[in-house]
Design a protein around this motif. Structure first.
Motif, short mmCIF file in Angstrom:
data_model
loop_
_atom_site.label_atom_id
_atom_site.label_comp_id
_atom_site.label_asym_id
_atom_site.label_seq_id
_atom_site.Cartn_x
_atom_site.Cartn_y
_atom_site.Cartn_z
N THR A 1 0.89 -1.20 -0.01
CA THR A 1 -0.06 0.04 0.06
C THR A 1 0.90 1.12 0.01
OG1 THR A 1 -1.91 -1.10 1.30
CG2 THR A 1 -1.70 1.18 1.35
N THR B 1 0.81 5.52 0.24
CA THR B 1 -0.29 6.73 0.51
C THR B 1 0.44 8.00 -0.05
OG1 THR B 1 0.54 6.63 2.80
CG2 THR B 1 -1.32 5.32 2.17
N LEU C 1 -4.85 6.62 -1.79
CA LEU C 1 -4.24 5.44 -1.41
C LEU C 1 -4.11 4.55 -2.52
CD1 LEU C 1 -3.69 3.78 1.22
CD2 LEU C 1 -5.98 2.89 0.96
#
Length: 203
Positions: free
Chosen positions: A12, A14, A19
């Motif tokens: 992930t 950000t 995101l």
């Protein structure tokens, strides 16, 4: 994951309200709704099968993306803006060894277009590929008629490497694309940093 591919999936990334994350099976309802609403908007730019193969189910699609990511062949992300699914960005055709190159493709919900989502996501993905995954060159191929995507690479400073004839099959025929690229050496401080310094970001 191999010794020469340091990326651990799932992954992930950000940046502010944006995101980048894996697509999950629980995303099916939201993903299908966004695709339905944007079907006409996306059709002129999306690759199709020249053999007319039937589309896979959503479950099969997610499973295929996960397999490609685990094998180090792709980094398939959902773009999530303010908690809502806004599109996808995929780093694909990952080649290591002496080439260390990949291609980025993406689509965005028309309702999120023009808000800095795609250039920010591309910059995030490029920086990860260069500085964390050890890749050297990132390429983006765009149909000459796709004005919004051409503005993305222009804003981010990608080099135009010329026209590639009949590169991808789209809407029943092989279509020309313009190829754009950047290498890690061209953006030593990172593409996201350069994008921000030029006044870019989410709106």
């Amino acid at each position: 994951m191999t010794a020469e591919w340091p990326v651990r999936w799932p992954l992930t990334l950000t940046e502010d309200r944006l995101l980048l994350r894996p697509l999950h099976r629980r995303d099916q309802r939201a993903w299908e709704e966004v695709r339905r609403v944007n079907a006409e908007w996306l059709a002129p730019w999306e690759a199709t099968s020249p053999t007319g193969e039937p589309p896979s189910t959503f479950r099969e699609y997610v499973r295929a993306l996960e397999r490609q990511a685990r094998e180090g062949r792709a980094l398939p992300f959902v773009m999530e803006l303010d908690g809502l699914l806004a599109g996808q960005l995929t780093v694909s055709s990952i080649t290591r060894g002496s080439f260390c190159s990949a291609t980025i493709g993406y689509w965005v919900d028309r309702r999120a277009a023009g808000r800095g989502v795609v250039p920010t996501a591309v910059a995030m993905a490029c920086d990860f590929c260069w500085f964390e995954a050890g890749l050297h060159r990132i390429e983006i191929n765009i149909r000459p008629e796709n004005g919004p995507s051409l503005r993305v690479v222009e804003k981010l400073g990608f080099r135009d490497e010329g026209l590639r004839r009949r590169l991808l099959h789209i809407q029943g025929d092989w279509r020309d694309h313009r190829s754009f690229a950047l290498t890690a050496e061209e953006v030593p401080g990172g593409l996201l940093r350069r994008w921000r310094a030029a006044g870019g970001g989410l709106r």
